[in-house]
Design a protein around this motif. Structure first.
Motif, PDB file in Angstrom:
ATOM      1  N   SER A   1       0.677  -1.345  -0.023  1.00 51.08           N
ATOM      2  CA  SER A   1       0.128  -0.048  -0.104  1.00 51.08           C
ATOM      3  C   SER A   1       1.007   1.103  -0.029  1.00 51.08           C
ATOM      4  N   LEU A   2       2.064   1.157   0.639  1.00 48.10           N
ATOM      5  CA  LEU A   2       3.077   2.378   0.725  1.00 48.10           C
ATOM      6  C   LEU A   2       3.402   2.716  -0.846  1.00 48.10           C
ATOM      7  N   CYS A   3       4.028   1.500  -1.520  1.00 47.99           N
ATOM      8  CA  CYS A   3       4.232   1.861  -2.817  1.00 47.99           C
ATOM      9  C   CYS A   3       3.012   2.180  -3.641  1.00 47.99           C
ATOM     10  N   ALA A   4       1.751   1.793  -3.443  1.00 49.65           N
ATOM     11  CA  ALA A   4       0.787   1.824  -4.309  1.00 49.65           C
ATOM     12  C   ALA A   4       0.195   3.617  -4.088  1.00 49.65           C
ATOM     13  N   MET A   5       0.379   4.030  -3.046  1.00 49.09           N
ATOM     14  CA  MET A   5       0.212   5.294  -2.459  1.00 49.09           C
ATOM     15  C   MET A   5       1.037   6.386  -3.320  1.00 49.09           C
ATOM     16  N   CYS A   6       2.472   6.045  -3.489  1.00 48.52           N
ATOM     17  CA  CYS A   6       3.100   6.717  -4.004  1.00 48.52           C
ATOM     18  C   CYS A   6       2.916   6.863  -5.479  1.00 48.52           C
ATOM     19  N   TYR A   7       2.538   5.610  -6.185  1.00 42.85           N
ATOM     20  CA  TYR A   7       2.156   5.452  -7.479  1.00 42.85           C
ATOM     21  C   TYR A   7       1.025   6.306  -7.956  1.00 42.85           C
ATOM     22  N   ALA A   8       0.086   6.278  -6.862  1.00 51.01           N
ATOM     23  CA  ALA A   8      -1.239   7.381  -7.016  1.00 51.01           C
ATOM     24  C   ALA A   8      -0.762   8.562  -7.113  1.00 51.01           C
TER      25      ALA A   8
ATOM     26  N   PHE B   1       2.293  10.054  -8.023  1.00 56.11           N
ATOM     27  CA  PHE B   1       2.840  10.142  -9.376  1.00 56.11           C
ATOM     28  C   PHE B   1       1.577  10.391 -10.357  1.00 56.11           C
ATOM     29  N   SER B   2       0.520   9.237 -10.460  1.00 56.15           N
ATOM     30  CA  SER B   2      -0.083   9.241 -11.727  1.00 56.15           C
ATOM     31  C   SER B   2      -1.078  10.308 -11.644  1.00 56.15           C
ATOM     32  N   SER B   3      -1.481  10.826 -10.261  1.00 53.75           N
ATOM     33  CA  SER B   3      -2.336  11.994 -10.485  1.00 53.75           C
ATOM     34  C   SER B   3      -1.583  13.357 -10.942  1.00 53.75           C
ATOM     35  N   ALA B   4      -0.353  13.374 -10.365  1.00 49.98           N
ATOM     36  CA  ALA B   4       0.441  14.595 -10.522  1.00 49.98           C
ATOM     37  C   ALA B   4       1.050  14.604 -12.230  1.00 49.98           C
ATOM     38  N   LEU B   5       1.200  13.568 -12.684  1.00 50.41           N
ATOM     39  CA  LEU B   5       1.862  13.424 -13.978  1.00 50.41           C
ATOM     40  C   LEU B   5       0.835  12.336 -14.856  1.00 50.41           C
ATOM     41  N   PRO B   6      -0.078  12.837 -15.350  1.00 50.49           N
ATOM     42  CA  PRO B   6      -1.130  11.982 -15.965  1.00 50.49           C
ATOM     43  C   PRO B   6      -0.625  11.769 -17.727  1.00 50.49           C
TER      44      PRO B   6
ATOM     45  N   PHE C   1       7.747   8.991 -15.217  1.00 48.38           N
ATOM     46  CA  PHE C   1       7.787   9.756 -13.951  1.00 48.38           C
ATOM     47  C   PHE C   1       9.253   9.923 -13.451  1.00 48.38           C
ATOM     48  N   GLY C   2      10.202   8.941 -13.754  1.00 44.27           N
ATOM     49  CA  GLY C   2      11.580   8.973 -13.559  1.00 44.27           C
ATOM     50  C   GLY C   2      12.262   9.966 -14.315  1.00 44.27           C
TER      51      GLY C   2
ATOM     52  N   MET D   1      10.252   5.060  -7.102  1.00 40.50           N
ATOM     53  CA  MET D   1       8.977   5.905  -7.025  1.00 40.50           C
ATOM     54  C   MET D   1       8.722   6.367  -5.665  1.00 40.50           C
ATOM     55  N   SER D   2       8.958   5.622  -4.562  1.00 44.27           N
ATOM     56  CA  SER D   2       9.001   5.976  -3.136  1.00 44.27           C
ATOM     57  C   SER D   2       9.789   7.220  -2.732  1.00 44.27           C
ATOM     58  N   ILE D   3      11.255   6.993  -3.162  1.00 44.45           N
ATOM     59  CA  ILE D   3      11.922   8.378  -3.084  1.00 44.45           C
ATOM     60  C   ILE D   3      11.518   9.426  -3.774  1.00 44.45           C
ATOM     61  N   GLY D   4      10.878   8.917  -5.089  1.00 43.80           N
ATOM     62  CA  GLY D   4      10.548  10.365  -5.960  1.00 43.80           C
ATOM     63  C   GLY D   4       9.573  11.275  -5.340  1.00 43.80           C
ATOM     64  N   ILE D   5       8.710  10.734  -4.444  1.00 45.46           N
ATOM     65  CA  ILE D   5       7.847  11.562  -3.976  1.00 45.46           C
ATOM     66  C   ILE D   5       8.377  12.883  -3.286  1.00 45.46           C
TER      67      ILE D   5
END
Length: 465
Positions: free
Chosen positions: A73-80, A82-87, A95-96, A390-394
């Protein structure tokens, strides 16, 4: 411009959005959740709860899934976020590229190519084996020479069924994204219905005594079990690759990613509860624990349904992984790091037809001719590397003034949760074998040769003023 400046140059979000303008936004929240369930729930739900319970966690496998869900879920929230900010299309690769720079984006993308294509090729072989087993129950036998990958010592030369199923799915995807999502939705519903039938039928045969002792391997067994079942959730990240084709991505992407994880968790836990309640955990170390449990309670005929569920599970997983693979290759071609012809959009139905054909050829070759047993673990390393970035990238994402995500999803308890997520992924990376790491290093060296030999010269970002 120096070499260091080139490899670290970041592509602006606006340029990615402009490059994706030919992609049509047709995917809604329901389709996205179905896509996620289709990618995550495969044959593993009929195997992992039994084998991990027998060897590692006992009935405590239920808690192992809960713990794995928390980490995932932690990873999923990070992806969420990123996906919201960078569609944009391309998932963690794009994203990277925006956050860390081109070289880092390429490394992440090269790892995802390994994850997506290798996983589909492996599953296509498994789908072929399951179908052949299913057909044999009706007296239909496929000629041995075309029944498995190339191994002349065993009399097999090509797995025709594995090739045909990949080609069939790719044909569906090249025609229309909306029609492929409808087929995926139907297959996912079939799969969920079969899982629910097993749970409802099996619950009447549960013996609470089978849950005692609940932790035969101790608390350590729960943690070890969670590291094994964590990989049962891999696939939710493919949702992010569709961000360029989703309606209202700032709202739809977070709901799709987190909704997928919650539904899959409930299904895994229900199967684990019923399975370990029907049969003592010590008896579940078999190749098909769910089928075995049905035989124990004399519901043998339901095992045919389980086979259909497994086939449906693998089919939807292949649909979503081939879809994601093609969007990843499209994105890399779009940016010039691979030939730009791969990013050409078919005007008739707004799909990147050439990238689909490209991944089909590679996947069909691997699935039909190559033995993938020893390479399957590489799927994990490509995924976890992407999860880590993706986690660090937040953290740098939040600091970007040019990216507005004021109305989108944001990871709570920032920056603690992103850091914990990255550390959890790094821990799981350390659990992979030395052989897996050495093979992965070779793969990434090949990727760097391609980048510095071709990609950096043809990069649109570096060639644009």
């Amino acid at each position: 411009m120096s070499l260091l400046s080139k490899v670290n140059r970041k592509t602006s979000l606006s340029k990615f959005i402009d490059r994706d303008e030919n992609l049509k936004r047709t995917i809604d929240t329901k389709d996205l959740i179905m896509m996620g369930i289709g990618a995550v729930i495969g044959t593993g739900i009929f195997i992992l709860p039994g084998t991990v319970a027998a060897t590692t966690a006992g009935p405590g496998i239920i808690l192992s899934f809960v713990l794995a869900t928390i980490v995932c879920s932690l990873c999923a929230m990070c992806y969420a976020e990123f996906s919201s900010a960078l569609p944009i299309a391309g998932s963690a690769y794009s994203f990277g590229n925006v956050i860390f720079g081109e070289l880092t984006g390429w490394v992440i993308g090269w790892g995802l190519i390994l994850e997506y294509m290798l996983s589909v090729a492996t599953v296509s072989s498994g789908w072929s084996a399951y179908l052949q087993s299913f057909l044999r129950s009706f007296g239909i036998v496929i000629p041995k020479a075309i029944s498995a990958n190339y191994n002349p010592s065993k009399g097999t030369y090509v797995d025709v069924i594995a090739i045909l199923i990949v080609v069939f799915i790719s044909w569906i995807l090249t025609n229309n994204v909306k029609s492929s999502t409808k087929l995926n939705d139907i297959m996912v519903l079939v799969k969920i219905a079969i899982i629910i039938i097993f749970v409802v039928a099996g619950i009447f045969f549960v013996k609470p005594g089978n849950w005692n002792p609940f932790l035969p391997f101790g608390v350590h067994g729960i943690f070890k079990g969670s590291s094994l079942v964590f990989f049962a959730y891999l696939g939710f990240d493919v949702i992010a690759s569709s961000a360029g084709e989703v309606k209202k991505p700032e709202r739809t992407m977070p709901i799709g990613i987190i909704g997928t994880l919650l539904i899959c968790t409930v299904l895994y836990i229900l199967v684990s509860i019923v399975l370990t309640g029907i049969v003592p955990y010590t008896d579940l170390n078999v190749s098909d624990p769910v089928t075995y449990a049905l035989q124990v309670i004399h519901l043998d005929k339901l095992s045919v349904l389980i086979s259909l569920g497994a086939l449906a599970g693998m089919f939807t997983m292949m649909i979503n992984m081939i879809y994601s693979s093609s969007r990843l290759i499209y994105s890399i071609g779009r940016d010039g790091l691979l030939p730009q012809k791969l990013s050409k959009i078919n005007k008739k139905n707004n799909v990147p037809k050439r990238s689909i054909i490209f991944v089909t050829i590679i996947i069909a070759f691997m699935g039909g001719l190559v033995s993938l047993d020893k390479l399957a673990s590489l799927v994990n390393i490509g995924t976890l590397i992407a999860f880590t970035f993706m986690s660090i990238g937040i953290i740098p994402l939040r600091k970007r003034k040019d990216i507005n995500n004021s109305n989108g999803f944001k990871v709570p308890f920032y920056p603690i949760l992103p850091i914990v997520s990255a550390l959890a992924c790094i821990y799981l990376l350390t659990q992979l074998s030395l052989e897996t790491w050495l093979t992965a290093i070779v793969w990434f060296i090949i990727g760097l040769v391609i980048y510095f030999g071709y990609g950096i010269k043809h990069s649109r970002t570096n060639n644009e003023k």
